[in-house]
Design a protein around this motif. Sequence first.
Motif, PDB file in Angstrom:
ATOM      1  N   TRP A  53       0.766  -1.271   0.103  1.00 23.38           N
ATOM      2  CA  TRP A  53      -0.223   0.018   0.090  1.00 23.38           C
ATOM      3  C   TRP A  53       0.977   1.344  -0.113  1.00 23.38           C
ATOM      4  CZ3 TRP A  53      -0.328  -4.222   2.999  1.00 23.38           C
ATOM      5  CH2 TRP A  53       0.357  -4.275   4.189  1.00 23.38           C
ATOM      6  N   SER A  54       2.004   1.201   0.744  1.00 29.87           N
ATOM      7  CA  SER A  54       2.910   2.310   0.506  1.00 29.87           C
ATOM      8  C   SER A  54       3.723   2.204  -0.614  1.00 29.87           C
ATOM      9  CB  SER A  54       3.824   2.251   1.764  1.00 29.87           C
ATOM     10  OG  SER A  54       4.651   0.970   1.994  1.00 29.87           O
ATOM     11  N   GLY A  55       3.957   1.317  -1.415  1.00 31.20           N
ATOM     12  CA  GLY A  55       4.852   1.226  -2.638  1.00 31.20           C
ATOM     13  C   GLY A  55       6.329   0.922  -2.345  1.00 31.20           C
ATOM     14  N   THR A  56       6.463   0.647  -0.806  1.00 35.44           N
ATOM     15  CA  THR A  56       7.815   0.383  -0.455  1.00 35.44           C
ATOM     16  C   THR A  56       8.450  -0.978  -0.848  1.00 35.44           C
ATOM     17  OG1 THR A  56       7.287   0.106   1.603  1.00 35.44           O
ATOM     18  CG2 THR A  56       7.935   2.301   1.051  1.00 35.44           C
ATOM     19  N   SER A  57       7.470  -1.960  -1.024  1.00 30.93           N
ATOM     20  CA  SER A  57       7.839  -3.290  -1.427  1.00 30.93           C
ATOM     21  C   SER A  57       7.065  -4.044  -2.324  1.00 30.93           C
ATOM     22  CB  SER A  57       7.619  -4.213  -0.056  1.00 30.93           C
ATOM     23  OG  SER A  57       8.722  -3.596   0.825  1.00 30.93           O
ATOM     24  N   ALA A  58       7.719  -4.960  -3.163  1.00 28.83           N
ATOM     25  CA  ALA A  58       6.875  -5.514  -4.290  1.00 28.83           C
ATOM     26  C   ALA A  58       7.457  -6.822  -4.373  1.00 28.83           C
ATOM     27  CB  ALA A  58       7.122  -4.767  -5.479  1.00 28.83           C
ATOM     28  N   TYR A  59       6.537  -7.922  -4.691  1.00 32.05           N
ATOM     29  CA  TYR A  59       6.841  -9.291  -4.816  1.00 32.05           C
ATOM     30  C   TYR A  59       6.388  -9.809  -6.412  1.00 32.05           C
ATOM     31  CZ  TYR A  59       7.380  -8.848   0.074  1.00 32.05           C
ATOM     32  OH  TYR A  59       7.922  -8.362   1.220  1.00 32.05           O
ATOM     33  N   TYR A  60       7.319 -10.350  -6.845  1.00 35.51           N
ATOM     34  CA  TYR A  60       7.072 -11.001  -8.257  1.00 35.51           C
ATOM     35  C   TYR A  60       6.892 -12.379  -8.363  1.00 35.51           C
ATOM     36  CZ  TYR A  60       8.347  -6.354  -9.118  1.00 35.51           C
ATOM     37  OH  TYR A  60       8.526  -4.826  -9.436  1.00 35.51           O
ATOM     38  N   ALA A  61       6.035 -12.961  -9.441  1.00 37.88           N
ATOM     39  CA  ALA A  61       6.105 -14.275  -9.787  1.00 37.88           C
ATOM     40  C   ALA A  61       7.604 -14.505 -10.417  1.00 37.88           C
ATOM     41  CB  ALA A  61       5.058 -14.746 -10.954  1.00 37.88           C
ATOM     42  N   ASP A  62       8.008 -15.698 -10.350  1.00 36.01           N
ATOM     43  CA  ASP A  62       9.324 -16.064 -10.866  1.00 36.01           C
ATOM     44  C   ASP A  62       9.273 -15.710 -12.338  1.00 36.01           C
ATOM     45  OD1 ASP A  62       9.751 -18.843  -8.766  1.00 36.01           O
ATOM     46  OD2 ASP A  62      10.048 -16.835  -8.197  1.00 36.01           O
ATOM     47  N   SER A  63       8.234 -16.180 -13.165  1.00 36.33           N
ATOM     48  CA  SER A  63       8.278 -16.033 -14.322  1.00 36.33           C
ATOM     49  C   SER A  63       8.491 -14.540 -14.853  1.00 36.33           C
ATOM     50  CB  SER A  63       7.096 -16.419 -14.873  1.00 36.33           C
ATOM     51  OG  SER A  63       5.829 -15.899 -14.401  1.00 36.33           O
ATOM     52  N   VAL A  64       8.315 -13.412 -14.197  1.00 39.44           N
ATOM     53  CA  VAL A  64       8.566 -11.981 -14.730  1.00 39.44           C
ATOM     54  C   VAL A  64       9.482 -11.654 -13.735  1.00 39.44           C
ATOM     55  CG1 VAL A  64       5.959 -12.091 -15.174  1.00 39.44           C
ATOM     56  CG2 VAL A  64       6.621 -11.122 -12.947  1.00 39.44           C
ATOM     57  N   LYS A  65      10.255 -12.138 -12.878  1.00 40.87           N
ATOM     58  CA  LYS A  65      11.100 -11.231 -12.119  1.00 40.87           C
ATOM     59  C   LYS A  65      12.223 -10.795 -12.842  1.00 40.87           C
ATOM     60  CE  LYS A  65      10.826 -13.752  -7.512  1.00 40.87           C
ATOM     61  NZ  LYS A  65      11.331 -14.679  -6.805  1.00 40.87           N
ATOM     62  N   GLY A  66      12.679  -9.654 -12.541  1.00 39.52           N
ATOM     63  CA  GLY A  66      14.172  -9.173 -13.791  1.00 39.52           C
ATOM     64  C   GLY A  66      13.459  -8.682 -14.867  1.00 39.52           C
TER      65      GLY A  66
END
Length: 125
Positions: A53-66
């Motif tokens: 909600w603050s925009g300070t952290s994010a998490y990604y599916a392995d298929s799209v990381k990077g």
Amino acid sequence: QVQLVESGGGLVQAGGSLRLSCAASGLTFNDYAMGWFRQAPGKERDFVPVVTWSGTSAYYADSVKGRFTISRDNPKNTVYLQMNSLKPEDTAVYFCAAPKDTHTLVTGFRQYGYWGQGTQVNVSS
């Protein structure tokens, strides 16, 4: 009434980039994590990334990381998905979504209660 409206989809060649936007209204935007999901024909709706909600952290599916980056602009009530190095397997309808509850960071689509209408992304080889 909560509304999420995606834009920015289209057709791009493999290796190219697209930036999706999702404008939110009807909710206290900065109380909600925001996620992106995608669904290809005949497949389940898959988690892509989620941002706090603050925009300070994010998490990604392995298929799209990077390759993909999620971000948000809280004063504008908008979340973005920058997609680089696109592959044909990224072809899908992309949905932005907000969880059912505030201040929760979740990745399962059943935990999301608010959805946009989706925007089509087609990546040609």
